[in-house]
Design a protein around this motif. Structure first.
Motif, mmCIF file in Angstrom:
data_model
loop_
_atom_site.group_PDB
_atom_site.id
_atom_site.type_symbol
_atom_site.label_atom_id
_atom_site.label_comp_id
_atom_site.label_asym_id
_atom_site.label_seq_id
_atom_site.Cartn_x
_atom_site.Cartn_y
_atom_site.Cartn_z
ATOM 1 N N LEU B 107 0.801 -1.418 -0.238
ATOM 2 C CA LEU B 107 -0.033 -0.070 0.004
ATOM 3 C C LEU B 107 0.925 1.392 0.014
ATOM 4 O O LEU B 107 0.728 2.113 -0.908
ATOM 5 C CB LEU B 107 -0.910 0.032 1.329
ATOM 6 N N VAL B 108 1.786 1.317 1.007
ATOM 7 C CA VAL B 108 2.766 2.442 0.963
ATOM 8 C C VAL B 108 3.403 2.584 -0.352
ATOM 9 O O VAL B 108 3.685 3.718 -0.679
ATOM 10 C CB VAL B 108 3.534 2.311 2.121
ATOM 11 N N PHE B 110 2.938 1.496 -3.240
ATOM 12 C CA PHE B 110 2.165 1.871 -4.460
ATOM 13 C C PHE B 110 1.634 3.342 -4.358
ATOM 14 O O PHE B 110 2.002 4.353 -5.494
ATOM 15 C CB PHE B 110 1.279 0.824 -4.863
ATOM 16 N N GLY B 111 1.309 3.729 -3.209
ATOM 17 C CA GLY B 111 0.859 5.004 -2.559
ATOM 18 C C GLY B 111 1.729 5.948 -2.771
ATOM 19 O O GLY B 111 1.382 7.190 -3.294
ATOM 20 N N VAL B 112 3.124 5.880 -2.647
ATOM 21 C CA VAL B 112 4.146 6.762 -2.506
ATOM 22 C C VAL B 112 4.841 6.484 -4.146
ATOM 23 O O VAL B 112 4.996 7.698 -4.741
ATOM 24 C CB VAL B 112 5.107 6.594 -1.618
ATOM 25 N N TRP B 167 5.726 -6.612 17.572
ATOM 26 C CA TRP B 167 4.667 -6.417 16.919
ATOM 27 C C TRP B 167 3.426 -6.861 17.725
ATOM 28 O O TRP B 167 2.664 -7.697 17.808
ATOM 29 C CB TRP B 167 4.681 -7.879 16.004
ATOM 30 N N GLU B 168 3.074 -5.507 18.292
ATOM 31 C CA GLU B 168 2.128 -5.736 19.470
ATOM 32 C C GLU B 168 0.796 -4.606 19.016
ATOM 33 O O GLU B 168 -0.342 -4.592 19.468
ATOM 34 C CB GLU B 168 2.449 -5.271 20.760
ATOM 35 N N PRO B 170 -0.216 -0.839 16.066
ATOM 36 C CA PRO B 170 -0.036 -0.009 15.053
ATOM 37 C C PRO B 170 1.435 0.921 15.278
ATOM 38 O O PRO B 170 2.199 1.005 14.002
ATOM 39 C CB PRO B 170 -1.025 1.171 15.314
ATOM 40 N N GLN B 171 1.853 1.360 16.448
ATOM 41 C CA GLN B 171 2.983 2.012 16.532
ATOM 42 C C GLN B 171 4.326 0.993 16.212
ATOM 43 O O GLN B 171 5.308 1.416 15.982
ATOM 44 C CB GLN B 171 3.146 2.438 17.907
ATOM 45 N N VAL B 174 4.969 0.993 11.824
ATOM 46 C CA VAL B 174 5.607 1.934 11.089
ATOM 47 C C VAL B 174 6.908 1.876 10.683
ATOM 48 O O VAL B 174 7.108 1.895 9.529
ATOM 49 C CB VAL B 174 5.391 3.526 12.054
ATOM 50 N N LEU B 178 7.910 1.115 6.810
ATOM 51 C CA LEU B 178 8.685 2.324 5.947
ATOM 52 C C LEU B 178 10.114 1.620 5.307
ATOM 53 O O LEU B 178 10.417 1.817 4.305
ATOM 54 C CB LEU B 178 9.073 3.436 6.946
ATOM 55 N N SER B 220 -5.429 10.893 -17.656
ATOM 56 C CA SER B 220 -6.274 9.527 -17.028
ATOM 57 C C SER B 220 -6.687 8.773 -18.135
ATOM 58 O O SER B 220 -6.489 7.205 -17.942
ATOM 59 C CB SER B 220 -7.389 9.846 -16.354
ATOM 60 N N LEU B 224 -2.164 7.368 -18.677
ATOM 61 C CA LEU B 224 -1.898 6.294 -17.521
ATOM 62 C C LEU B 224 -2.333 5.028 -18.172
ATOM 63 O O LEU B 224 -1.771 4.079 -17.722
ATOM 64 C CB LEU B 224 -2.944 6.638 -16.367
ATOM 65 N N ARG B 225 -3.568 4.957 -18.741
ATOM 66 C CA ARG B 225 -3.832 3.438 -19.237
ATOM 67 C C ARG B 225 -2.845 2.891 -19.923
ATOM 68 O O ARG B 225 -2.776 1.750 -19.843
ATOM 69 C CB ARG B 225 -5.264 3.885 -19.849
ATOM 70 N N LEU B 228 0.097 1.772 -18.039
ATOM 71 C CA LEU B 228 -0.088 0.743 -17.225
ATOM 72 C C LEU B 228 0.254 -0.816 -17.538
ATOM 73 O O LEU B 228 0.945 -1.668 -16.567
ATOM 74 C CB LEU B 228 -1.674 0.454 -16.746
#
Lengths: 593, 306
Positions: B107-108, B110-112, B167-168, B170-171, B174, B178, B220, B224-225, B228
């Motif tokens: 997610l991160v 591709f998101g970035v 691994w307890e 969300p914190q 991070v 990353l 778009s 982009l198409r 891809l």
């Protein structure tokens, strides 16, 4: 279509923002220390010292690596921490000077001929499930140790127990073993010959719960079932979170001389490389003190430069010897002069003052300083650094300036950074002083042991030369020298001789054998061990390089009898097996000096 | 289409069979065994007892057939590293953790990575592009464990914002996410930039501009198409890699996931686990390529499956 792109763009933005923000920080790990109101009493009813933190803060956390098994009787080399304080209890316990003290075995005696030992157990000892601990548990324990697929069977075979080998091989039923219950609280051990150090091995007689394990040949998985979490020791397993941690709590059924003070012990699973950082961040109360590299040379440099950390450092000499060994049954190392040349070509001082600073002292003997039977003073010159002599000896052996000498590989066994540094230094010195090219190859444990075994069994000579450690198992002159020999079976082939390496000396074996059976005369025994070690060092069976120093960091709020020095004035942080450590500490609101 | 997919899956079965044979022989060819060696040399009797305990006393071909017989009944055997857990159970326990980490990372990444690539393509040869390129090169050349250690030093030890590992909650997610995402971000950004730049230069984009379409619509619908298609080819295989974990990330951050087992299984000679993981990896790779091929059909009207 357009709308979906906008949606995508928005969600991507959301992800970005989330990633940038991160999440809330965790609670400050080193909480301020409130003083308990009134005395702190733990679940055994023991009152902790006045400065103790409240009971819920009596939690001690340290790192370890996750292993396959849980208990000593399953495997000694592949069991999790807590194996000694959270499952069994031992017959006797070593004090700070390694002298055996009463524990589950309250008293003991040995017959006139030294071949029959009688042990009397504590009367009120029970397992954590309430079942009484009896002499039959000890009988079962030894029957369980006497199985061929147990990795510590060799250790107990040194006790000379009657019919041991026959029970291991299955020729005789376990009932024929020389360990017998006289009544519920008394058992005897019959040996084939007098074994003066037997009582020291009884510190590792970790009793097994017969009513739980039942089958003496169990594969060790018995202890992985939660309903089988029983303990005779000061702690008992509360939970095992796989991949994360073990949580032990004080065993409220414990009776004995080493009751716990802290309420919980948490073993956090983590790799050695990340432990120092976790300690500094307050996620652990102690780190180091083993020979996994929790505190590598880089960490030691940082500690020495930081006054706060330096105050938390505990350093003490460990009985461990790192040595080079050779295949003396095959060329080129069958030539004594070659081995002598190697022994004089390595400048130990340079190694222990350079890459291994704070972690080692120079070694010229197998038995380290302070070990029974040691002769560090008497032997330190035999293999002293002398590059000129080394060159000359190599030339006399037929390799002037290293010419014609085969290309060598120096093996190491799962080397840590310190050992790798030492190996590289040795290779450089052999190049500089003898003009020999040595390549270093690190092997994993399995490959190394297979190669070592093949070398001895087949006398093959493919595995010529390696740098490895040996750490003591019990403090007796016989222990570390047994790497190189022991009592011979008359007429046995060289490949079947005692000892693990391809070096053989009959006189050495005879001396070890004689000393190993000599009762009530420690002085004479140690004299014999000194004679034996002289042979070992003069014949250059090995080139000792360094004895390890253990380093541990312990937070200043950890206090207790553990920090009282031994008779040599040393404070140690040895593991429970050698110190009863987890029973000797509590969490304090003040700091140790 | 369905037939095509079925044929591919059938082919996969054959590949798995051959691969399992090769892996089986290879792993048994390495010296050493799954037992603890201790310090002393083992007697022949001890060695025999240990081999029998692990079922290694039979010839390798027999062991293989026994294993295969189990697999047909979906029994992949017991792990040697955790003697109370089956291979399937062990993977079932650890993989969700690794999947969790991997999906967050994807997610991160591709998101970035994708926006970064698009921005540098659109703002080609400006300072924005150079900055993005510089970041990408850093991401490429620096191994993720170096990022991991740097992040621990900075965010845990120096700033005291986050724990060093575990691994307890969300914190704890991070820093590993990353560190793990850095290299894929770089890769995604570079490939996205290249694809978009190429698409921007295409004739039909010039035509679209000429007929006065808005810039957003050009990006778009036309850029982009088309961009891809090459991206799918490159990014597909990234996904099985990220969802199966990394021993470095998991060891550095104490994550109880599957990542470490790719390595420890070999060191511990955990034969059932080694072959179980090889099979898992093969299936994931094969499925990824299959999905990639099917995706082409939807993305590129020129591709048709018969």
């Amino acid at each position: 279509m357009r709308r979906s792109y906008r949606l995508l763009a928005i969600s991507l933005l959301a992800v970005l923002v989330l990633a940038a923000c991160g999440a809330p920080a965790p609670a400050a790990p080193e909480a301020a220390a409130p003083v308990a109101s009134g005395p702190v009493v733990n679940r055994l009813g023991i009152t902790l010292p006045e400065d103790a933190l409240p009971l819920e803060q009596q939690v001690f956390r340290y790192p370890s690596k996750e292993q396959k098994y849980m208990t000593w009787d399953a495997s000694v080399y592949e069991e999790n921490d807590g194996d000694n304080y959270g499952w069994p209890d031992s017959c006797v316990r070593p004090d700070k000077d390694f002298n055996p003290q009463p524990n589950v075995c309250e008293s003991w005696s040995v017959s006139e001929d030294g071949k029959l030992w009688t042990f009397n157990l504590q009367q009120d000892k029970v397992w954590s499930d309430g079942v009484p601990l009896t002499a039959n548990d000890f009988v079962f324990t030894f029957q369980r140790y006497a199985r061929a697929d147990y990795d510590f069977e060799w250790f107990y075979s040194m006790m000379g127990i009657k019919n041991w080998a026959q029970v291991v091989s299955g020729e005789l039923p376990p009932e024929e073993l020389g360990v017998k219950a006289v009544d519920d609280h008394t058992f005897t051990i019959e040996t084939d010959y007098p074994v003066p150090y037997l009582i020291k091995i009884m510190a590792d007689a970790w009793v097994v719960p017969q009513h739980i394990v039942k089958d003496r040949l169990d594969d060790g998985t018995w202890a992985l079932k939660p309903e089988n979490y029983v303990s005779a020791g000061p702690f008992v397993l509360q939970s095992y979170e796989k991949g994360k941690r073990l949580v032990f709590v004080a065993n409220d059924k414990y009776t004995g001389p080493y009751p716990p003070m802290v309420d919980k012990v948490i073993v956090e699973f983590m790799e050695p490389e990340v432990r120092f950082a976790a300690y500094k961040n307050g996620e652990l109360d102690a780190v180091g003190g083993g020979y996994t590299d929790d505190l590598p040379p880089s960490a030691m440099a940082e500690i020495m430069a930081n006054p706060e950390l330096k105050k938390e450092l505990i350093s003490w000499p460990n009985f461990i010897t790192y040595y080079l060994f050779f295949d003396t049954w095959n060329p080129p190392f069958d030539n004594l002069k070659v081995r002598q040349a190697f022994s004089h070509a390595i400048d130990r001082d340079k190694i222990v003052n350079g890459p291994l600073q704070y972690q080692a002292v120079a070694a010229y003997t197998m038995n380290p300083p302070g070990f029974p039977g040691e002769n560090v003073e008497g032997l330190k010159d035999v293999q002293a650094f002398d590059p000129e002599l080394a060159k000359q000896l190599l030339a006399e052996a037929g390799y002037p300036n290293g010419e014609g000498f085969p290309k060598l590989t120096m093996y190491t066994r799962e080397a840590n950074p310190a050992l790798t540094n030492a190996a590289e230094a040795i290779a450089a010195m052999l190049k500089e002083n003898l003009n020999l090219t040595v390549e270093i190859q690190n092997l994993d444990y399995g490959s190394y042991m297979d190669a070592l075994r093949a070398q001895k069994r087949e006398k093959s000579g493919n595995f010529l030369f390696a740098l490895v450690p040996y750490e003591f198992d019990f403090v007796d002159g016989s222990n570390m020298l047994s790497v190189w020999g022991g009592c011979e079976n008359a007429g046995a082939d060289l490949s079947q001789m005692p000892g693990r390496h391809t070096w053989y000396n009959q006189e050495y074996n005879n001396l070890l054998c004689e000393a190993g059976q000599l009762l009530n005369d420690e002085a004479r025994r140690n004299e014999l061990y000194q004679q034996a070690e002289r042979i070992l060092i003069e014949d250059v069976a090995l080139v000792p390089i360094y004895h390890g120093i253990f380093n541990a960091l312990v937070k200043p709020y950890v206090k207790g009898p553990m920090f009282e020095p031994n008779s040599k004035g040393q404070v140690t942080w040895n593991r429970f097996r050698f110190s009863s450590r987890e029973s000797q500490i509590y969490m304090s609101s003040s700091t140790r000096e | 289409m369905i037939r095509y997919i079925l044929t591919r899956l059938l082919g996969l079965l054959f590949v798995l069979l051959v691969l399992s044979m090769i892996t089986f022989w290879l792993m048994h060819g390495v010296p050493g065994g799954p037992w603890a060696y201790g310090q002393q040399l083992m007697s022949d009797q001890q060695l025999e007892a240990l081999k029998a305990r692990y079922g290694l006393d039979k010839p390798v071909w027999q062991q293989y057939l026994i294993w295969l017989g189990g697999v047909v009944q979906l029994d992949f055997g017991m792990s040697f590293q955790h003697p109370d857990e089956s291979v399937a159970g062990l993977i079932g326990r650890t993989w969700p953790v690794t999947l969790h980490l991997g999906l967050l990372t994807i997610l991160v990444a591709f998101g970035v990575g994708v926006p970064l690539g698009i921005i540098s393509a659109v703002k080609q040869n400006t300072w924005v592009d150079y900055l993005a390129t510089l970041l990408s090169i850093f991401g490429f050349v620096t191994p993720h464990f170096v990022w991991g250690i740097l992040f621990i030093l900075t965010f845990a030890l120096y700033l005291k914002w986050l724990p060093t590992g575990g691994w307890e909650g969300p914190q704890y997610w991070v820093l590993p996410v990353l560190a793990y995402a850095f290299a894929p971000i770089a890769m995604i950004a570079r490939y996205t930039r290249a694809s978009v730049v190429e698409a921007l230069r295409a004739d039909h984009v010039r035509t679209a501009r000429a007929k006065g379409l808005s810039e957003r619509s050009i990006m778009s619908r036309h850029v982009l198409r088309n961009a891809l298609i090459p991206m799918v080819t490159v990014f597909g295989p990234l996904i099985p890699d990220l969802i199966t974990g990394s021993i470095f990330i998991e060891a550095i951050f104490r994550i109880p996931g599957l990542g470490g087992y790719w390595v420890t299984s070999t060191f511990d000679r955990d034969y059932p686990m080694i072959i179980g993981l090889v099979m898992l990896w093969a299936v994931l790779i094969a499925l990824t390529y299959l999905i990639t091929d099917v995706l082409y059909v939807f993305l590129d009207p020129r591709v048709r499956i018969r």
